[in-house]
Design an enzyme around this catalytic site. Sequence first.
Site, PDB file in Angstrom:
ATOM      1  N   ASN A  78       0.827  -1.207   0.000  1.00  0.00           N
ATOM      2  CA  ASN A  78       0.000   0.000   0.000  1.00  0.00           C
ATOM      3  C   ASN A  78       0.860   1.256   0.000  1.00  0.00           C
ATOM      4  OD1 ASN A  78      -2.019  -1.831   0.148  1.00  0.00           O
ATOM      5  ND2 ASN A  78      -2.473  -1.527   2.310  1.00  0.00           N
ATOM      6  N   ASP A  85      -0.524   4.253   0.914  1.00  0.00           N
ATOM      7  CA  ASP A  85      -1.346   5.240   1.632  1.00  0.00           C
ATOM      8  C   ASP A  85      -0.753   5.709   2.951  1.00  0.00           C
ATOM      9  OD1 ASP A  85      -1.856   3.071   3.413  1.00  0.00           O
ATOM     10  OD2 ASP A  85      -3.662   2.506   2.315  1.00  0.00           O
ATOM     11  N   HIS A 139       5.896  -0.675  -2.726  1.00  0.00           N
ATOM     12  CA  HIS A 139       5.424   0.037  -3.922  1.00  0.00           C
ATOM     13  C   HIS A 139       5.550   1.553  -3.757  1.00  0.00           C
ATOM     14  CE1 HIS A 139       2.874  -3.654  -5.345  1.00  0.00           C
ATOM     15  NE2 HIS A 139       4.157  -3.830  -5.479  1.00  0.00           N
ATOM     16  N   CYS A 185       9.988  25.028 -10.896  1.00  0.00           N
ATOM     17  CA  CYS A 185      10.964  25.104 -11.997  1.00  0.00           C
ATOM     18  C   CYS A 185      10.326  24.731 -13.337  1.00  0.00           C
ATOM     19  CB  CYS A 185      12.156  24.175 -11.717  1.00  0.00           C
ATOM     20  SG  CYS A 185      11.833  22.445 -12.128  1.00  0.00           S
ATOM     21  N   GLY A 227      -5.284  -9.136   3.281  1.00  0.00           N
ATOM     22  CA  GLY A 227      -5.933  -8.233   2.325  1.00  0.00           C
ATOM     23  C   GLY A 227      -5.196  -8.029   1.024  1.00  0.00           C
ATOM     24  N   GLU A 281     -11.978 -13.324   1.150  1.00  0.00           N
ATOM     25  CA  GLU A 281     -11.918 -14.269   0.016  1.00  0.00           C
ATOM     26  C   GLU A 281     -10.503 -14.840  -0.064  1.00  0.00           C
ATOM     27  OE1 GLU A 281     -13.344 -12.411  -3.638  1.00  0.00           O
ATOM     28  OE2 GLU A 281     -14.620 -11.192  -2.320  1.00  0.00           O
ATOM     29  N   ALA A 302     -10.087  -7.598   7.815  1.00  0.00           N
ATOM     30  CA  ALA A 302      -8.858  -7.395   8.593  1.00  0.00           C
ATOM     31  C   ALA A 302      -9.116  -6.727   9.936  1.00  0.00           C
ATOM     32  CB  ALA A 302      -7.873  -6.566   7.770  1.00  0.00           C
TER      33      ALA A 302
END
Length: 242
Positions: free
Chosen positions: A102, A104, A119, A149, A186, A214, A228
């Site tokens: 994630n 975030d 990531h 700039c 997750g 799932e 979660a």
Amino acid sequence: MDALYKVVAELLVKLGSCVALTGAGISAESGIPTFRSQGGLWDKYDPMVYASAEVFRQDPSKYWLIRGEFIRNYGSYQPNPGHYALAALEKMGILEHVITQNIDGLHKKAGSQRVTEIHGSLREIYCQSCGKEYLAPHVPEGDPPFCECGGVLKPNTVLFGEQLPREALETAYQESSSCRTMLVIGTSAVVQPAASLPSLAKQNGAIVIEVNPEKAFATADHYIAEKAGKALSRIVEEVKIG
Ligand code: OAD
């Protein structure tokens, strides 16, 4: 299900040295859409166009279209009980490391100290010309926004067609191969190299526990079919009970 939580908590206490691999599902309860669920980001936008490094070079407005809003509201997204439970497991000395796909920033916001964002992060934004750093939510107007700039700004996230940051990847491999338990939370476990980390952990003798409504990781040793927030809070409670 009660018995399963007890078994998992006992394993975590007994074996310790736990690493968590997280994906978009852990942030779903913070109101951030996942990618591959119905109504998810990739349901609406083709990732090979909107999150492609090559397309970014030609037309950065596409990536900013899908990420600009999040960046400008960066401070408003909050961790949920799932993130806080992982921070609590770290404080208890059970969780060694969080490897997250994630971007975030919510694990760190929840108080987790040892986090590898494989990531990248939407918090840091760099000018492609002069290298100046901007921190979300403070970016100039416009999709894409431009540096003072005149250069194009790009979040420090991995796009399709780019390499993962080397140091982060090395940490992820090292943590996955040395842990004794791995919580896989997750993630649909389809994007490499993250998707191969649970197998790497297993090959090195770790017990793998999946938390996901799932099932995504076929060879998990234990599978908790639950969101979660609820599952991880419950695990923390069971660990406390001992
Ligand atoms: P996905 O959207 O592929 O998968 C999200 C997973 O979370 C699914 O397996 C859901 O069942 C599960 N899920 C949904 N709600 C949940 C909840 N409340 N609790 C637990 N699980 C829940 O997201 P990722 O696996 O993270 O990469 O995707 C991996 C990568 O693909 C992303 O990092 C991104 C994307 O393309 C890049 O952009 C490079």
